[in-house]
Design a protein around this motif. Structure first.
Motif, PDB file in Angstrom:
ATOM      1  N   HIS A  54      11.114  -4.633  -4.569  1.00  0.00           N
ATOM      2  CA  HIS A  54      10.877  -5.852  -3.786  1.00  0.00           C
ATOM      3  C   HIS A  54      12.087  -6.280  -2.965  1.00  0.00           C
ATOM      4  O   HIS A  54      11.928  -7.041  -2.011  1.00  0.00           O
ATOM      5  CB  HIS A  54      10.446  -6.991  -4.707  1.00  0.00           C
ATOM      6  CG  HIS A  54       9.109  -6.751  -5.334  1.00  0.00           C
ATOM      7  ND1 HIS A  54       7.937  -6.851  -4.630  1.00  0.00           N
ATOM      8  CD2 HIS A  54       8.756  -6.365  -6.583  1.00  0.00           C
ATOM      9  CE1 HIS A  54       6.911  -6.561  -5.414  1.00  0.00           C
ATOM     10  NE2 HIS A  54       7.380  -6.251  -6.606  1.00  0.00           N
TER      11      HIS A  54
ATOM     12  N   PRO B 194      -1.041  -5.462  -5.471  1.00  0.00           N
ATOM     13  CA  PRO B 194      -0.394  -6.772  -5.343  1.00  0.00           C
ATOM     14  C   PRO B 194       0.798  -6.884  -6.292  1.00  0.00           C
ATOM     15  O   PRO B 194       0.888  -6.135  -7.274  1.00  0.00           O
ATOM     16  CB  PRO B 194      -1.513  -7.748  -5.742  1.00  0.00           C
ATOM     17  CG  PRO B 194      -2.452  -6.950  -6.581  1.00  0.00           C
ATOM     18  CD  PRO B 194      -2.353  -5.526  -6.103  1.00  0.00           C
ATOM     19  N   GLY B 195       1.671  -7.822  -6.020  1.00  0.00           N
ATOM     20  CA  GLY B 195       2.879  -7.963  -6.817  1.00  0.00           C
ATOM     21  C   GLY B 195       2.597  -8.197  -8.291  1.00  0.00           C
ATOM     22  O   GLY B 195       3.261  -7.635  -9.165  1.00  0.00           O
ATOM     23  N   TRP B 196       1.590  -9.020  -8.595  1.00  0.00           N
ATOM     24  CA  TRP B 196       1.324  -9.361 -10.005  1.00  0.00           C
ATOM     25  C   TRP B 196       0.910  -8.138 -10.807  1.00  0.00           C
ATOM     26  O   TRP B 196       1.058  -8.121 -12.037  1.00  0.00           O
ATOM     27  CB  TRP B 196       0.258 -10.456 -10.107  1.00  0.00           C
ATOM     28  CG  TRP B 196      -1.080 -10.097  -9.507  1.00  0.00           C
ATOM     29  CD1 TRP B 196      -1.526 -10.416  -8.261  1.00  0.00           C
ATOM     30  CD2 TRP B 196      -2.131  -9.328 -10.114  1.00  0.00           C
ATOM     31  NE1 TRP B 196      -2.773  -9.905  -8.056  1.00  0.00           N
ATOM     32  CE2 TRP B 196      -3.191  -9.232  -9.176  1.00  0.00           C
ATOM     33  CE3 TRP B 196      -2.293  -8.723 -11.352  1.00  0.00           C
ATOM     34  CZ2 TRP B 196      -4.361  -8.547  -9.433  1.00  0.00           C
ATOM     35  CZ3 TRP B 196      -3.474  -8.041 -11.616  1.00  0.00           C
ATOM     36  CH2 TRP B 196      -4.493  -7.965 -10.670  1.00  0.00           C
TER      37      TRP B 196
ATOM     38  N   TYR C 190      -4.219  -0.745  -2.543  1.00  0.00           N
ATOM     39  CA  TYR C 190      -3.231  -1.804  -2.332  1.00  0.00           C
ATOM     40  C   TYR C 190      -2.835  -2.349  -3.691  1.00  0.00           C
ATOM     41  O   TYR C 190      -3.695  -2.558  -4.550  1.00  0.00           O
ATOM     42  CB  TYR C 190      -3.813  -2.929  -1.473  1.00  0.00           C
ATOM     43  CG  TYR C 190      -2.942  -4.160  -1.455  1.00  0.00           C
ATOM     44  CD1 TYR C 190      -1.785  -4.184  -0.687  1.00  0.00           C
ATOM     45  CD2 TYR C 190      -3.258  -5.276  -2.222  1.00  0.00           C
ATOM     46  CE1 TYR C 190      -0.960  -5.299  -0.690  1.00  0.00           C
ATOM     47  CE2 TYR C 190      -2.444  -6.392  -2.226  1.00  0.00           C
ATOM     48  CZ  TYR C 190      -1.301  -6.400  -1.457  1.00  0.00           C
ATOM     49  OH  TYR C 190      -0.483  -7.498  -1.464  1.00  0.00           O
TER      50      TYR C 190
ATOM     51  N   LEU D 172      -5.611   2.365  -6.659  1.00  0.00           N
ATOM     52  CA  LEU D 172      -5.001   1.179  -6.053  1.00  0.00           C
ATOM     53  C   LEU D 172      -4.604   1.443  -4.602  1.00  0.00           C
ATOM     54  O   LEU D 172      -3.444   1.755  -4.328  1.00  0.00           O
ATOM     55  CB  LEU D 172      -3.758   0.765  -6.851  1.00  0.00           C
ATOM     56  CG  LEU D 172      -3.975   0.359  -8.305  1.00  0.00           C
ATOM     57  CD1 LEU D 172      -2.645   0.183  -9.015  1.00  0.00           C
ATOM     58  CD2 LEU D 172      -4.773  -0.931  -8.375  1.00  0.00           C
TER      59      LEU D 172
ATOM     60  N   SER E 188       0.858  -1.190   0.000  1.00  0.00           N
ATOM     61  CA  SER E 188       0.000   0.000   0.000  1.00  0.00           C
ATOM     62  C   SER E 188       0.894   1.238   0.000  1.00  0.00           C
ATOM     63  O   SER E 188       1.419   1.637   1.043  1.00  0.00           O
ATOM     64  CB  SER E 188      -0.904   0.000   1.233  1.00  0.00           C
ATOM     65  OG  SER E 188      -1.885  -0.975   1.103  1.00  0.00           O
ATOM     66  N   TYR E 189       1.029   1.842  -1.156  1.00  0.00           N
ATOM     67  CA  TYR E 189       1.892   3.016  -1.277  1.00  0.00           C
ATOM     68  C   TYR E 189       1.155   4.268  -0.814  1.00  0.00           C
ATOM     69  O   TYR E 189      -0.033   4.434  -1.085  1.00  0.00           O
ATOM     70  CB  TYR E 189       2.297   3.245  -2.732  1.00  0.00           C
ATOM     71  CG  TYR E 189       3.303   2.270  -3.291  1.00  0.00           C
ATOM     72  CD1 TYR E 189       4.658   2.455  -3.072  1.00  0.00           C
ATOM     73  CD2 TYR E 189       2.899   1.195  -4.053  1.00  0.00           C
ATOM     74  CE1 TYR E 189       5.587   1.583  -3.611  1.00  0.00           C
ATOM     75  CE2 TYR E 189       3.824   0.309  -4.595  1.00  0.00           C
ATOM     76  CZ  TYR E 189       5.160   0.510  -4.368  1.00  0.00           C
ATOM     77  OH  TYR E 189       6.078  -0.358  -4.906  1.00  0.00           O
TER      78      TYR E 189
END
Lengths: 369, 391
Positions: free
Chosen positions: B108, B61-63, B59, B57, B2-3
């Motif tokens: 990451h 997600p990585g994908w 949150y 967004l 969550s940026y």
């Protein structure tokens, strides 16, 4: 240990362990940190509970580990160990859940390398009192910086079932009778449903409301500053209401939960009821007691120092320090579930790291160090 | 993750710092601005999207990095095209892909390793991140200032006829407004020259390029030259979207010669009509693609005298004698061209001029593949140790 600038951690469970590892990462020697707990095993409290509910996988994700740095998480480590990309792909899709075995092995490895055992004093601290430029912990000495990680203050059992001989708590060792009532609707309850069904039992789920389905304990934005900014800005009443809301039982969505329950429902082996009937066994998957007032150490701390509280919570600063007892020369912080006032997911591994990092910042910024 | 908005911007800027630096170095080495312009477009698109991501967004997600990366790639390349940045496609894609990969590694692994609380701070990088936010506008100002100070001056020719020949002996952009015509030709003797949006009429050579590199001729039309439409010697140039009309008996549309040791010259998307030879190279390294050449009397497209050339996706029509010619120890890649209606040169007894679509002559090597050859007197012809290999 025990002089100006020294640190103490009261409670040697996972929250204390993470704080210790973070302090060590921050440059403190093991000799500068005292950990008070009767058992030197950091998972001594956690492991039997996981075993009791036959937990196979963690609810946490790749970053649910005890290392101070979030990278590398458990997924890349498992990828390297197993030689497969699967954990990495799963974590990219938020589907990676480390096994309990992987987590316990990680704790054991970290315990061996961080010098934990030489810092543990096998003593149950029952009283922490503010002193000049620090805190007195029982008769064990004075410490400038103290982190309280007392863990959960006991198992919660509904009052009307507490004296019922059929009652067993989900986190206590147990087998399953032919017909089992499971009280509760959280992760532990869902796990018990599946365990009992797998053992061939008939399961009756007693709950106040339909269970919430959340991947993690709290919505993801509340794990970072994005969600925390609004949370910290909220008024006390509003914040307490939000915490109460977040405390409602939940378990993750997913076929691995739904399919066995749907099958059992079709077979007439799983149903929902409003109250306990004449079943042979009552399993209370009702979690833990909540609130500082159930913990003798925290209750005494509040009473003796007149700390501010709101409902069941001690009012903490955003970094989980106790405002009235923290200044440029000393730090008192709280970790684990009692720190939810500062971080709603404080009872998770990520939450424990949040507190630990804040504590480390305070310690390093202290003028007496 | 969550940026926070600030975290997104700080992480973005930190991740692009190295690619931007690389782009600056490449720009200095190539003495071209497109690497910096490309990096600027990438950063600009990324920062603009960060504002949109922040609301959309809570949150990420990585994908999501994959579809968002593709979205950013599409918008970046769209912006590059819109702004007419002269970035070659393949290097641009590699640059973007490398930058994206680096950003993923940093987000990451790198940033969490450097900063314990990176994730819980929503991607913010503390004092370093705040400094980046302050430094970014300053960097933009420095780059723009450098660009302003070093970019060639632009000279604009208004509508109407301008008496030539115009001699360009220092780096500059010569740009015509609609209706601008230069009479008597243009002579270029300096590097880093662009001529754009002009009609050139008359002169021995329409545009003459002598010992100059990094020359761009774009959207020009040339007619009435008495020798060559474009005459390049010891030069490296790109000719894009041109029209060359030749009428004299011994004229050539575009002639690029004696530049074998210089960077590749390109002719693309041009129409060449008439003349003895349409597009020709002597001892040069050339790429002729997507041109239309017709009504030539000797050869439509020629790669000769130890040239190395790629002749791709051109359309050659109504040539007399030879359509595409690879001669005199040259090496030619002749692919996906269409050659139609090549007629024999009835005035010549030379067997090599009997209306061949593709010819390899005198030790030349031509690799031909997937060409459409229609209604020619003859399709393929190799002689005097010239060879044609059909792939």
């Amino acid at each position: 240990v025990g002089a100006d600038g020294s640190c103490a951690i009261v409670g040697g469970g996972l929250a204390g362990f993470i704080a210790f590892a973070t302090l060590r990462h921050g440059g403190l020697d093991a000799g500068e940190i005292a950990v008070f707990d009767t058992d030197p095993d950091p998972v001594a409290a956690w492991r039997p509970r996981a075993e009791a509910i036959r937990q196979r996988r963690m609810r946490s994700e790749s970053d649910g580990h005890c290392n101070p740095r979030s990278f590398p998480g458990l997924a890349p480590r498992e990828m390297l160990r197993e030689g497969t990309l699967r954990p990495l792909l799963e974590t990219a899709c938020n589907r990676y859940r480390p096994t309990v075995e992987v987590f316990l092995r990680h704790v054991e490895e970290l315990r061996e390398t961080c010098g934990w055992d030489q810092s543990v004093r096998q003593h149950r601290a029952v009283r922490v009192r503010a002193a000049d430029r620090g805190f007195e912990i029982d008769g064990e000495g004075r410490f400038s910086h103290v982190l309280l990680a007392p863990g959960h203050p006991g198992l919660a059992v509904p009052q009307e079932l507490a004296s019922d001989p059929r009652t067993v708590h989900a986190y206590a060792p147990h087998d399953y009778a032919e017909r089992v009532v499971v009280v509760g609707a959280g992760m532990a309850a869902a796990t018990v449903w599946l365990n009992a069904l797998a053992d061939g039992s008939e399961v009756v789920s007693v709950r106040r409301r339909p269970p919430l389905r959340r991947p993690l304990n709290v919505p993801r934005p509340l794990f970072s500053r994005r969600g925390l900014a609004g949370f910290h800005a909220a008024g006390r009443v509003e914040r307490a209401a939000l915490l109460a809301d977040l405390g409602e039982p939940s378990y993750p969505p997913g076929r691995e939960w739904d399919e066995p329950l749907e099958l059992a429902e079709r077979e007439g082996r799983f149903r929902v009821a409003e109250s306990v009937d004449g079943e042979a066994q009552i399993v209370c998957a009702t979690g833990f007691r909540r609130g500082y007032d159930h913990d003798p150490l925290l209750r005494a701390l509040v009473e003796e120092h007149g700390l501010e509280t709101q409902g069941h919570w001690i009012v903490l600063a955003a970094d989980a320090t106790v405002p009235g007892l923290t200044d440029g020369t000393r730090t008192l912080a709280v970790s684990g579930a009692p720190a939810q006032w500062a971080y709603p997911a404080a009872d998770t591994l990520v939450g424990m790291k949040y507190v630990a990092r804040g504590f480390l910042r305070k310690v390093k910024a202290c003028r007496t160090r | 993750m969550s940026y926070t908005l600030s975290g997104r911007l700080q992480s973005r800027l930190a991740a692009v710092a190295l690619p931007f630096l690389v782009a600056c170095v490449v720009a200095v080495v190539l003495r071209q601005w497109w690497p910096v312009e490309l990096a600027g477009a990438m950063v600009g698109v990324g920062l603009a999207l960060d504002l949109a991501y922040h609301h959309a967004l809570p949150y990420q997600p990585g994908w999501a990095a994959v579809p968002l990366g593709l979205l950013e790639l599409g918008l970046t390349m769209g912006l590059v095209r819109l702004l007419d940045v002269a970035a070659p496609l393949e290097p641009a894609l590699w640059f973007f892909a490398g930058s994206w990969l680096l950003a993923q590694i940093l987000a990451h692994a790198g940033f969490p390793l450097l900063r314990l609380s990176y994730a819980e701070d929503g991607g913010e990088l503390g004092d370093a991140g705040a400094a980046l936010l302050l430094a970014a506008p300053a960097t933009v100002l420095v780059v723009l200032g450098t660009a302003a100070a070093t970019l060639p001056p632009t000279v604009v020719l208004g509508a109407g006829v301008h008496r030539g020949p115009i001699v360009i002996d220092h780096s500059q952009n010569l740009v015509g407004e609609p209706g601008a015509v230069v009479e008597g030709g243009i002579v270029i003797t300096a590097d880093d020259v662009t001529v754009r949006d002009l009609a050139v009429v008359g002169g021995e050579y329409g545009i003459e390029v002598q010992e100059a590199e990094n020359v761009l001729l774009e959207d020009v039309s040339i007619s009435g030259a008495t020798l060559d439409g474009v005459h390049a010697r010891r030069s490296s140039l790109t000719i894009r979207r041109c029209e060359v009309r030749m009428s004299g008996r011994y004229t050539q549309g575009i002639d690029i010669s004696f530049a074998f040791d210089l960077p590749l010259s390109k002719v693309t998307d041009c129409r060449v009509i008439g003349g003895q030879e349409g597009i020709v190279s002597h001892m040069a390294h050339v790429d002729f693609h997507e041109n239309r050449v017709r009504n030539t009397t000797l050869r439509a497209i020629a790669v000769t005298e130890m040239s190395m050339g790629s002749v791709r996706e051109n359309v050659v029509e109504d040539a007399v004698g030879v359509g595409i010619y690879c001669g005199d120890y040259s090496h030619c890649d002749v692919t996906e061209n269409a050659v139609r209606d090549t007629r024999p040169d009835l005035s010549s007894s030379d067997r090599g001029r009997q209306g061949h679509a593709i010819v390899s002559h005198f030790g030349a090597r031509a690799e031909v593949d997937d060409n459409v050859l229609e209604r020619n007197a003859s399709d393929l012809h190799a002689y005097s140790d010239g060879r044609i290999r059909v792939r």
